[in-house]
Write a protein that holds these residues in place. Structure first.
Motif, PDB file in Angstrom:
ATOM      1  N   ARG A 132      28.383 -25.334  30.257  1.00  0.00           N
ATOM      2  CA  ARG A 132      27.501 -26.454  29.904  1.00  0.00           C
ATOM      3  C   ARG A 132      28.082 -27.193  28.705  1.00  0.00           C
ATOM      4  NH1 ARG A 132      22.894 -26.136  32.775  1.00  0.00           N
ATOM      5  NH2 ARG A 132      22.549 -24.151  33.878  1.00  0.00           N
ATOM      6  N   THR A 133      28.200 -28.507  28.844  1.00  0.00           N
ATOM      7  CA  THR A 133      28.804 -29.342  27.810  1.00  0.00           C
ATOM      8  C   THR A 133      27.913 -30.547  27.551  1.00  0.00           C
ATOM      9  OG1 THR A 133      31.044 -28.711  28.496  1.00  0.00           O
ATOM     10  CG2 THR A 133      30.822 -30.714  27.176  1.00  0.00           C
ATOM     11  N   SER A 134      27.452 -30.689  26.323  1.00  0.00           N
ATOM     12  CA  SER A 134      26.715 -31.892  25.927  1.00  0.00           C
ATOM     13  C   SER A 134      27.716 -32.984  25.571  1.00  0.00           C
ATOM     14  CB  SER A 134      25.824 -31.579  24.728  1.00  0.00           C
ATOM     15  OG  SER A 134      25.152 -32.740  24.287  1.00  0.00           O
ATOM     16  N   THR A 135      27.447 -34.188  26.025  1.00  0.00           N
ATOM     17  CA  THR A 135      28.382 -35.295  25.814  1.00  0.00           C
ATOM     18  C   THR A 135      27.645 -36.538  25.342  1.00  0.00           C
ATOM     19  OG1 THR A 135      30.093 -36.668  26.882  1.00  0.00           O
ATOM     20  CG2 THR A 135      28.191 -36.058  28.229  1.00  0.00           C
ATOM     21  N   LYS A 136      28.339 -37.406  24.656  1.00  0.00           N
ATOM     22  CA  LYS A 136      27.792 -38.704  24.280  1.00  0.00           C
ATOM     23  C   LYS A 136      28.061 -39.767  25.338  1.00  0.00           C
ATOM     24  CE  LYS A 136      28.181 -37.846  19.294  1.00  0.00           C
ATOM     25  NZ  LYS A 136      28.776 -38.320  18.001  1.00  0.00           N
ATOM     26  N   THR A 137      28.811 -39.411  26.360  1.00  0.00           N
ATOM     27  CA  THR A 137      29.121 -40.346  27.441  1.00  0.00           C
ATOM     28  C   THR A 137      27.950 -40.403  28.412  1.00  0.00           C
ATOM     29  OG1 THR A 137      31.468 -39.798  27.255  1.00  0.00           O
ATOM     30  CG2 THR A 137      30.743 -40.893  29.288  1.00  0.00           C
ATOM     31  N   SER A 138      27.360 -41.590  28.576  1.00  0.00           N
ATOM     32  CA  SER A 138      26.152 -41.710  29.392  1.00  0.00           C
ATOM     33  C   SER A 138      26.440 -41.625  30.882  1.00  0.00           C
ATOM     34  CB  SER A 138      25.417 -43.013  29.075  1.00  0.00           C
ATOM     35  OG  SER A 138      26.262 -44.130  29.316  1.00  0.00           O
ATOM     36  N   SER A 139      27.623 -42.053  31.314  1.00  0.00           N
ATOM     37  CA  SER A 139      27.993 -41.915  32.722  1.00  0.00           C
ATOM     38  C   SER A 139      29.507 -41.947  32.847  1.00  0.00           C
ATOM     39  CB  SER A 139      27.375 -43.016  33.585  1.00  0.00           C
ATOM     40  OG  SER A 139      27.945 -44.274  33.312  1.00  0.00           O
ATOM     41  N   PHE A 140      29.982 -41.317  33.925  1.00  0.00           N
ATOM     42  CA  PHE A 140      31.418 -41.197  34.169  1.00  0.00           C
ATOM     43  C   PHE A 140      31.806 -41.971  35.428  1.00  0.00           C
ATOM     44  CE2 PHE A 140      30.380 -37.518  31.577  1.00  0.00           C
ATOM     45  CZ  PHE A 140      31.444 -37.451  30.686  1.00  0.00           C
ATOM     46  N   SER A 141      33.121 -42.156  35.591  1.00  0.00           N
ATOM     47  CA  SER A 141      33.657 -42.852  36.754  1.00  0.00           C
ATOM     48  C   SER A 141      34.739 -41.975  37.384  1.00  0.00           C
ATOM     49  CB  SER A 141      34.245 -44.207  36.342  1.00  0.00           C
ATOM     50  OG  SER A 141      35.433 -44.025  35.573  1.00  0.00           O
ATOM     51  N   THR A 142      35.565 -42.555  38.242  1.00  0.00           N
ATOM     52  CA  THR A 142      36.644 -41.808  38.889  1.00  0.00           C
ATOM     53  C   THR A 142      37.876 -41.664  38.015  1.00  0.00           C
ATOM     54  OG1 THR A 142      37.514 -43.814  39.932  1.00  0.00           O
ATOM     55  CG2 THR A 142      35.906 -42.530  41.201  1.00  0.00           C
ATOM     56  N   ASN A 143      37.787 -42.019  36.733  1.00  0.00           N
ATOM     57  CA  ASN A 143      38.971 -41.953  35.865  1.00  0.00           C
ATOM     58  C   ASN A 143      39.253 -40.550  35.330  1.00  0.00           C
ATOM     59  OD1 ASN A 143      37.051 -41.568  33.879  1.00  0.00           O
ATOM     60  ND2 ASN A 143      37.460 -43.495  32.798  1.00  0.00           N
ATOM     61  N   LEU A 163      37.903 -23.112  42.236  1.00  0.00           N
ATOM     62  CA  LEU A 163      37.446 -24.448  42.602  1.00  0.00           C
ATOM     63  C   LEU A 163      36.567 -24.928  41.457  1.00  0.00           C
ATOM     64  CD1 LEU A 163      36.564 -26.913  44.235  1.00  0.00           C
ATOM     65  CD2 LEU A 163      35.004 -25.402  45.527  1.00  0.00           C
ATOM     66  N   ASN A 164      37.012 -25.967  40.768  1.00  0.00           N
ATOM     67  CA  ASN A 164      36.255 -26.540  39.663  1.00  0.00           C
ATOM     68  C   ASN A 164      35.354 -27.652  40.195  1.00  0.00           C
ATOM     69  OD1 ASN A 164      37.430 -25.695  36.698  1.00  0.00           O
ATOM     70  ND2 ASN A 164      38.982 -25.502  38.304  1.00  0.00           N
ATOM     71  N   ILE A 165      34.067 -27.559  39.882  1.00  0.00           N
ATOM     72  CA  ILE A 165      33.109 -28.598  40.246  1.00  0.00           C
ATOM     73  C   ILE A 165      32.446 -29.088  38.973  1.00  0.00           C
ATOM     74  CG2 ILE A 165      31.034 -29.182  41.553  1.00  0.00           C
ATOM     75  CD1 ILE A 165      31.675 -26.959  43.507  1.00  0.00           C
ATOM     76  N   TRP A 166      32.599 -30.377  38.679  1.00  0.00           N
ATOM     77  CA  TRP A 166      31.932 -30.990  37.540  1.00  0.00           C
ATOM     78  C   TRP A 166      30.669 -31.684  38.038  1.00  0.00           C
ATOM     79  CZ3 TRP A 166      37.173 -30.685  38.074  1.00  0.00           C
ATOM     80  CH2 TRP A 166      37.915 -30.186  37.002  1.00  0.00           C
ATOM     81  N   VAL A 167      29.554 -31.424  37.383  1.00  0.00           N
ATOM     82  CA  VAL A 167      28.271 -32.036  37.736  1.00  0.00           C
ATOM     83  C   VAL A 167      27.836 -32.880  36.551  1.00  0.00           C
ATOM     84  CG1 VAL A 167      25.921 -31.629  38.518  1.00  0.00           C
ATOM     85  CG2 VAL A 167      27.732 -30.016  39.148  1.00  0.00           C
ATOM     86  N   CYS A 168      27.640 -34.171  36.788  1.00  0.00           N
ATOM     87  CA  CYS A 168      27.403 -35.081  35.670  1.00  0.00           C
ATOM     88  C   CYS A 168      26.659 -36.315  36.171  1.00  0.00           C
ATOM     89  CB  CYS A 168      28.750 -35.497  35.058  1.00  0.00           C
ATOM     90  SG  CYS A 168      29.816 -36.423  36.196  1.00  0.00           S
ATOM     91  N   GLN A 169      26.462 -37.262  35.263  1.00  0.00           N
ATOM     92  CA  GLN A 169      25.952 -38.577  35.646  1.00  0.00           C
ATOM     93  C   GLN A 169      27.145 -39.460  35.988  1.00  0.00           C
ATOM     94  OE1 GLN A 169      22.584 -39.910  35.875  1.00  0.00           O
ATOM     95  NE2 GLN A 169      23.895 -41.308  37.031  1.00  0.00           N
ATOM     96  N   LEU A 170      27.160 -39.978  37.194  1.00  0.00           N
ATOM     97  CA  LEU A 170      28.201 -40.899  37.633  1.00  0.00           C
ATOM     98  C   LEU A 170      27.633 -42.309  37.700  1.00  0.00           C
ATOM     99  CD1 LEU A 170      29.853 -38.821  40.513  1.00  0.00           C
ATOM    100  CD2 LEU A 170      30.981 -39.553  38.400  1.00  0.00           C
ATOM    101  N   GLY A 171      28.462 -43.308  37.381  1.00  0.00           N
ATOM    102  CA  GLY A 171      28.060 -44.700  37.484  1.00  0.00           C
ATOM    103  C   GLY A 171      28.621 -45.348  38.735  1.00  0.00           C
ATOM    104  N   GLY A 172      28.363 -46.633  38.875  1.00  0.00           N
ATOM    105  CA  GLY A 172      28.936 -47.407  39.972  1.00  0.00           C
ATOM    106  C   GLY A 172      28.430 -47.031  41.350  1.00  0.00           C
ATOM    107  N   GLY A 173      27.287 -46.362  41.424  1.00  0.00           N
ATOM    108  CA  GLY A 173      26.758 -45.970  42.725  1.00  0.00           C
ATOM    109  C   GLY A 173      27.456 -44.793  43.361  1.00  0.00           C
ATOM    110  N   LEU A 174      28.323 -44.123  42.599  1.00  0.00           N
ATOM    111  CA  LEU A 174      29.067 -42.983  43.147  1.00  0.00           C
ATOM    112  C   LEU A 174      28.171 -41.755  43.294  1.00  0.00           C
ATOM    113  CD1 LEU A 174      32.462 -42.950  41.200  1.00  0.00           C
ATOM    114  CD2 LEU A 174      32.187 -43.198  43.667  1.00  0.00           C
ATOM    115  N   LEU A 175      28.332 -41.076  44.439  1.00  0.00           N
ATOM    116  CA  LEU A 175      27.711 -39.767  44.605  1.00  0.00           C
ATOM    117  C   LEU A 175      28.669 -38.653  44.212  1.00  0.00           C
ATOM    118  CD1 LEU A 175      25.797 -40.061  48.002  1.00  0.00           C
ATOM    119  CD2 LEU A 175      24.861 -40.116  45.693  1.00  0.00           C
TER     120      LEU A 175
END
Length: 313
Positions: A132-143, A163-175
């Motif tokens: 679990r990682t707290s971040t100041k980034t409100s949403s992520f992209s494919t970068n 197998l690494n799976i990151w679960v986060c808030q994504l922007g741009g309508g990405l699932l």
């Protein structure tokens, strides 16, 4: 931090894997690795090795929860619900597999792949398999920022072992998005929008049955979208038993949906590698299972272990 308005839940499926693939293709070394992987696949299928792998391969999973709001810090129960979906979908024990049209029931396949949260971390210590990682980034992209602690995310565990799976808030309508085999080790894995992950907690309709992760792990095991990421009937997913399709299907199509002269049965929109809603995608084919088996024999050969498991469980 000021209050932030939550991003709206996407209403149609959008996957970032093709975008990541096109970006990585700018690297000649990635191009060469992808060519080698496809050549290995050709040899693998030519010699009929798709059934040579013994038993069931169990892949250890590290889930990295990266959150900027309390909602994004999803529960262990939500993670567990996603693991249950993965195992049912990849073993073809999902109850909704009965939705497969009769013309394709003989193609629906148990991939003999299953998943388990890691019990040992990279240093050999006991673990829940969840970080679990707290971040100041409100949403992520494919970068791939979410995959880097230095850029507001969480570093991968060794990608040849987990197998690494990151679960986060994504922007741009990405699932979600995934990296195909052959990409950089540091960014290898799958990224999923937290509200499209699992079946409880923040999981939100129409993507609340865990199928976004099933779809993206399919990419991680070298599956391509069933329309081949072209819109003119010239696309090819390099799987013989999936019909050609002109473009992605969305929502809940009605069988048959004909495109690219693929009548009378039309597009295999019930396939996990289409863009339909979670409750409309319910199967992998034998050809897709063979392609994933080739990935486990080739670029992902160090991954997982063979276990004895009852296909009916």
């Amino acid at each position: 931090m000021p209050d932030e308005q939550p991003l709206p839940q996407p209403r149609i499926r959008k996957c970032g894997a093709p975008e990541v693939h096109q970006r990585l293709l700018q690297d000649p070394e990635y191009q060469a690795r992808r060519l080698e992987i496809e050549q290995h696949l050709t040899r693998f299928l030519y010699f009929g090795l798709e059934n040579a792998r013994p038993g069931v391969t169990e892949i250890p999973v590290a889930v990295h929860v990266v959150y900027s709001t309390p909602d994004g810090n999803i529960s262990d129960a939500q993670v567990a619900s996603q693991m249950d979906v993965l195992n049912k979908d990849f073993r073809a024990t999902n109850p909704d597999i009965i939705k497969v049209p009769a013309v394709w029931t003989n193609l629906a396949s148990d991939t003999r792949i299953q998943f388990a949260l890691a019990t040992t971390d990279p240093k050999g210590a006991p673990t829940s398999g969840i970080t679990r990682t707290s971040t100041k980034t409100s949403s992520f992209s494919t970068n791939d920022d979410v995959k880097s602690a230095a850029r507001g995310g969480a570093d991968a565990w060794p990608t040849d072992r987990y197998l690494n799976i990151w679960v986060c808030q994504l922007g741009g309508g990405l699932l979600g998005y995934a990296q195909f085999p052959g990409g950089p080790a540091a960014s290898d894995g799958v990224v999923i929008l937290h509200s499209a992950f699992g079946t409880v907690g923040t999981a939100t309709a129409p993507f609340d049955l865990g199928r976004t992760t099933t779809h993206e792990v399919g990419h991680w095991l070298n599956l391509i979208h069933i329309w081949g990421d072209r819109l003119d009937c010239s696309g090819n997913d390099d799987v013989a038993d999936t019909p050609p399709a002109q473009r992605p299907n969305y929502g809940k199509p009605v069988f048959p949906h004909v495109s690219c002269s693929n009548g009378p049965n039309g597009d295999m929109f019930v396939n996990y590698m289409d863009y339909v809603d979670d409750d409309a995608m319910v199967m992998f084919t034998q050809g897709q299972a063979a392609r994933m088996a080739a990935a486990l024999d080739g670029p992902r050969s160090a991954m997982g272990r063979t276990v004895v498991a009852n296909p009916e469980v």
